[in-house]
Write an enzyme that holds these catalytic residues in place. Structure first.
Site, mmCIF file in Angstrom:
data_model
loop_
_atom_site.group_PDB
_atom_site.id
_atom_site.type_symbol
_atom_site.label_atom_id
_atom_site.label_comp_id
_atom_site.label_asym_id
_atom_site.label_seq_id
_atom_site.Cartn_x
_atom_site.Cartn_y
_atom_site.Cartn_z
ATOM 1 C CE LYS A 15 -2.066 -1.184 3.850
ATOM 2 N NZ LYS A 15 -1.346 -3.029 4.300
ATOM 3 N NE ARG B 103 -4.936 -1.339 9.833
ATOM 4 C CZ ARG B 103 -3.464 -0.874 9.216
ATOM 5 N NH1 ARG B 103 -3.291 -0.050 8.712
ATOM 6 N NH2 ARG B 103 -2.437 -2.148 8.496
ATOM 7 N NE ARG C 127 7.196 -3.664 6.236
ATOM 8 C CZ ARG C 127 5.860 -3.224 6.395
ATOM 9 N NH1 ARG C 127 5.403 -2.636 5.163
ATOM 10 N NH2 ARG C 127 5.098 -3.697 7.142
ATOM 11 N NE ARG D 77 6.156 -0.266 10.292
ATOM 12 C CZ ARG D 77 4.858 -0.942 9.448
ATOM 13 N NH1 ARG D 77 4.815 -0.573 8.229
ATOM 14 N NH2 ARG D 77 4.356 -1.801 9.992
ATOM 15 N NE ARG E 12 1.598 -6.208 11.047
ATOM 16 C CZ ARG E 12 3.062 -5.743 11.107
ATOM 17 N NH1 ARG E 12 3.949 -6.512 11.294
ATOM 18 N NH2 ARG E 12 3.551 -5.036 9.598
HETATM 19 P P1 ATP Z 1 1.701 -1.720 4.806
HETATM 20 O O1 ATP Z 1 2.673 -2.981 5.141
HETATM 21 O O2 ATP Z 1 1.392 -1.996 3.694
HETATM 22 O O3 ATP Z 1 2.627 -0.640 5.388
HETATM 23 P P2 ATP Z 1 0.504 -2.582 7.928
HETATM 24 O O4 ATP Z 1 -0.362 -2.985 7.875
HETATM 25 O O5 ATP Z 1 2.005 -3.063 7.870
HETATM 26 O O6 ATP Z 1 0.596 -2.344 6.236
HETATM 27 P P3 ATP Z 1 1.005 0.494 9.118
HETATM 28 O O7 ATP Z 1 -0.722 0.800 8.050
HETATM 29 O O8 ATP Z 1 1.716 0.978 8.595
HETATM 30 O O9 ATP Z 1 1.392 -1.221 8.522
HETATM 31 O O10 ATP Z 1 -0.197 0.013 10.371
HETATM 32 C C1 ATP Z 1 1.305 -0.675 11.073
HETATM 33 C C2 ATP Z 1 0.109 -0.206 12.606
HETATM 34 O O11 ATP Z 1 -0.701 0.340 13.043
HETATM 35 C C3 ATP Z 1 -0.930 -1.480 12.220
HETATM 36 O O12 ATP Z 1 -0.687 -3.015 12.568
HETATM 37 C C4 ATP Z 1 -2.181 -1.237 13.787
HETATM 38 O O13 ATP Z 1 -1.804 -1.658 15.375
HETATM 39 C C5 ATP Z 1 -1.516 0.314 13.990
HETATM 40 N N1 ATP Z 1 -2.740 0.799 12.936
HETATM 41 C C6 ATP Z 1 -2.758 1.274 11.243
HETATM 42 N N2 ATP Z 1 -3.730 2.293 10.868
HETATM 43 C C7 ATP Z 1 -4.698 1.698 11.976
HETATM 44 C C8 ATP Z 1 -5.997 1.641 11.708
HETATM 45 N N3 ATP Z 1 -6.367 2.841 10.866
HETATM 46 N N4 ATP Z 1 -6.394 1.292 12.329
HETATM 47 C C9 ATP Z 1 -6.381 1.135 13.749
HETATM 48 N N5 ATP Z 1 -4.871 1.298 13.805
HETATM 49 C C10 ATP Z 1 -4.124 1.099 12.533
HETATM 50 MG MG MG Z 2 2.408 1.124 5.355
#
Ligand code: ATP
Ligand code: MG
Length: 192
Positions: free
Chosen positions: A14, A89, A128, A134, A146
């Site tokens: 994303k 989400r 990553r 991270r 997750r």
């Molecule tokens: P990507 O790999 O595409 O970046 P991701 O799910 O690995 O997606 P992030 O979107 O950066 O990672 O989100 C990291 C964490 O931040 C999530 O696992 C969650 O705990 C929290 N978070 C991010 N966005 C939201 C949201 N809209 N609602 C609740 N928690 C969120």
């Molecule tokens: Mg992201």
């Protein structure tokens, strides 16, 4: 203003593809994950609370991220619209977003969903972890949680947006990053 959502499981790409889209279409990229990581880095009270939840693979409370999004909508100017990445989400967040957009007299432009299977989520996030370091990418337990959180709380949004006629999906698995990006940009071109 236009309102686009980048949707997909963790590690789908994303954020990676959002960068290309926002430049081409003059959209503001809003990543709730990045905004939360900024709070963690700054050591705010919100950051401390979010840190524990994120490392557990859980979501932060809906009202926290909803507030962040509303603030961005109120303050970001000089653009064609917004590209949401990692929000909404939960169904609750999706409904809050529908209300925010309606209150502005606008409509959601579309959802760009990048789909990859669970096995690939692990591969992508392991890769990553070596590059970005991270904290929530470091342990397999966190990654598993997750993925479970995604299936339980986020996947139902597909139905929500399908019913609204806004859901568009691309295959995020095949080929190189560039090939995946080309597929995402082609979809964007057809819905912008
Ligand atoms: P990507 O790999 O595409 O970046 P991701 O799910 O690995 O997606 P992030 O979107 O950066 O990672 O989100 C990291 C964490 O931040 C999530 O696992 C969650 O705990 C929290 N978070 C991010 N966005 C939201 C949201 N809209 N609602 C609740 N928690 C969120
Ligand atoms: Mg992201």
């Amino acid at each position: 203003m236009k309102y686009f959502i980048m949707f997909g499981p963790p590690g789908a790409g994303k954020g990676t593809h959002a960068v290309a889209i926002k430049e081409k279409y003059n959209l503001r990229h809003i990543s709730t994950g990045e905004l939360l990581r900024e709070q963690i880095a700054a050591g705010t009270e919100l950051g401390l609370k979010a840190d524990a939840l994120i490392k557990d693979g859980k979501l932060v409370p809906d009202e926290v991220v909803e507030g962040m999004i509303e603030h961005c909508f109120d303050t970001m100017k000089d653009c064609e619209g917004f590209l949401l990445d990692g929000f909404p989400r939960t169904l609750e967040q999706a409904k809050a977003l529908d209300a925010m957009i309606a209150a502005r007299g606008e409509t959601l432009s579309g959802v760009i969903s990048i789909m990859i299977p669970d096995e690939m989520v692990f591969q992508r996030i392991h890769h990553r972890a070596e590059i970005e370091g991270r904290a929530d990418d470091a342990s397999d337990d966190t990654i598993r949680n997750r993925i479970a959180t995604y299936h339980a709380q986020t996947e139902p949004l597909i139905e929500h947006y399908r019913n609204a006629g806004k859901y568009h999906e691309v295959d995020g698995t095949g080929g190189t990053i560039e090939e995946n990006r080309a597929r995402v940009l082609k979809l964007m071109e057809s819905i912008f």
